[in-house]
Motif scaffolding. Structure first.
Motif, PDB file in Angstrom:
ATOM      1  N   VAL A   1      37.667  47.180  12.177  1.00 42.78           N
ATOM      2  CA  VAL A   1      39.133  47.525  11.843  1.00 42.78           C
ATOM      3  C   VAL A   1      39.610  46.789  10.528  1.00 42.78           C
ATOM      4  CG1 VAL A   1      39.667  47.974  14.297  1.00 42.78           C
ATOM      5  CG2 VAL A   1      39.881  45.516  13.481  1.00 42.78           C
ATOM      6  N   ARG A   2      40.867  47.149  10.444  1.00 42.73           N
ATOM      7  CA  ARG A   2      41.370  46.351   9.178  1.00 42.73           C
ATOM      8  C   ARG A   2      41.736  44.881   9.664  1.00 42.73           C
ATOM      9  NH1 ARG A   2      46.000  48.344   5.209  1.00 42.73           N
ATOM     10  NH2 ARG A   2      44.965  46.331   4.394  1.00 42.73           N
ATOM     11  N   ASP A   3      41.526  44.050   9.068  1.00 42.31           N
ATOM     12  CA  ASP A   3      41.889  42.628   9.365  1.00 42.31           C
ATOM     13  C   ASP A   3      43.286  42.299   9.849  1.00 42.31           C
ATOM     14  OD1 ASP A   3      42.923  42.417   6.927  1.00 42.31           O
ATOM     15  OD2 ASP A   3      42.529  40.544   6.386  1.00 42.31           O
ATOM     16  N   ASP A   4      44.053  42.988   9.366  1.00 35.49           N
ATOM     17  CA  ASP A   4      45.634  42.603  10.002  1.00 35.49           C
ATOM     18  C   ASP A   4      45.920  43.104  11.413  1.00 35.49           C
ATOM     19  OD1 ASP A   4      46.917  42.345   6.664  1.00 35.49           O
ATOM     20  OD2 ASP A   4      45.102  43.775   7.068  1.00 35.49           O
ATOM     21  N   ASP A   5      45.001  43.961  11.770  1.00 35.15           N
ATOM     22  CA  ASP A   5      45.016  44.359  13.013  1.00 35.15           C
ATOM     23  C   ASP A   5      44.441  43.670  14.212  1.00 35.15           C
ATOM     24  OD1 ASP A   5      46.592  46.814  12.320  1.00 35.15           O
ATOM     25  OD2 ASP A   5      44.833  48.102  11.773  1.00 35.15           O
TER      26      ASP A   5
END
Ligand code: PRT
Ligand code: ZN
Length: 299
Positions: free
Chosen positions: A52-56
């Protein structure tokens, strides 16, 4: 999806992806990771890896979607602040800080700007991807500022005249230099970490799997930091040698065949062995010095 498998979220593509995948491989996980797919299943442990995207990642843990995540503590801390602000849950545990993703979140200003302290940034327009961390830092100093939130290319904001200063991640400092900026305050020191849901929210089967993986991760990190040193030395110089090898465990000492005065010394050192140390060992009379990497380690 099997409910007894642990779900671990890692960054799909970016600065933490390679190191995260490499760490899991070093722990013996056999995973067939494909960039196009969101989830991959470990063949030899009950662990599913989500890309996933790191921010998620922090939110996926705090909302109970996955049990584990590898994330920069900068993103974790920023997420905690923003989630607390809107009243969303922020429960989690940090199981282990990791040996990659090391960087710092810093305030940087134009090279020619005179700087005597954060007060110089009063009412400045500051570009950042980390508005909450920046606000926490400047609020503590009672310095008002105008945040300008950008999710990337923050350094360009200054060059295009959109900001007076920037607050961005720095590792070597090369990007700042290339953009005519200088670092003036470190506001947060960061590195990657393994985070999880709180144990009390998980069934015992999952906790057991997580503990097993954590043990392996700790073993991998310890092994990466350590070296196995072998050398020959005269018996009466043994003390000097062991004093030099700081961070070393109890050595193994073996008689050398055909030489009663000398012994072979084997030692695990948890500190980096620099050329200077090897040269000092040599000047103390050590010979046949070997420094070997350690592949696996468990205490
Ligand atoms: O797409 P996704 O949202 O998943 O990724 P992303 O673009 O948000 O993040 P990414 O891959 O750039 O970074 C992921 C994490 O790596 C960060 O959250 C940090 O925890 C960690 N990390 C470590 C860094 C750096 N070092 C780093 N140097 N993240 C970004 N940088 C950037 C920085 O923003 C600046 O542009 O590198 C530049 C500065 O580097 P130096 O070496 O020139 O100082
Ligand atoms: Zn991101």
């Amino acid at each position: 999806m099997n409910k007894n498998r642990v779900r671990l979220a890692i960054q799909k593509s970016g600065r933490l992806s390679y190191d995260s995948q490499n760490l899991l491989q070093s722990c013996g996980l056999k995973i067939n990771l494909q960039k196009s797919s969101l989830i991959a299943f470990a063949e030899n442990m009950p662990i599913d890896v989500m890309l996933v995207r790191d921010d998620d990642i922090p939110g996926l843990i705090m909302d109970g979607v996955v049990e584990l995540g590898i994330i920069g503590s900068n993103v974790l801390e920023e997420t905690c602040l923003t989630r607390s602000f809107i009243g969303a849950p922020v429960e989690y545990s940090i199981l282990q800080y990791l040996d990659f993703g090391v960087c710092r979140l810093s305030l940087s200003i134009p090279l020619d700007m005179h700087y005597i302290g954060a007060v110089c940034l009063t009412n400045a327009r500051i570009a950042t991807s980390y508005p909450s961390l920046l606000k926490r830092y400047l609020d503590k100093k009672n310095i008002p500022f105008k945040p300008f939130v950008l999710n990337g290319s923050v350094e360009v904001a200054y060059n295009s005249g959109l900001a007076d200063a920037i607050c961005d991640l720095v590792s070597t400092g090369a990007t700042l230099e290339a953009n005519g900026l200088k670092e003036v305050e470190t506001i947060y020191d960061s590195r990657a970490c393994l985070m999880s849901r709180e144990e009390k929210t998980m069934p015992i089967e999952k906790i057991r799997i997580i503990r097993k993986l954590l043990n392996r991760i700790q073993g991998v990190i310890k092994a990466r930091e350590s070296k196995y040193i072998m050398l020959h030395i005269e018996k009466n110089k043994l003390n000097k040698i062991t004093n030099l090898l700081k961070g070393a465990e109890q050595p193994t000492i073996v008689e050398l065949s055909g030489n009663k005065n000398k012994v072979a010394l084997h030692i695990v050192s948890s500190e980096t062995v620099f050329w200077e140390t090897i040269e000092q060992l040599k000047s103390l009379g050590a010979s046949s010095i070997l420094v070997l990497p350690i592949e696996k380690m468990m205490e």
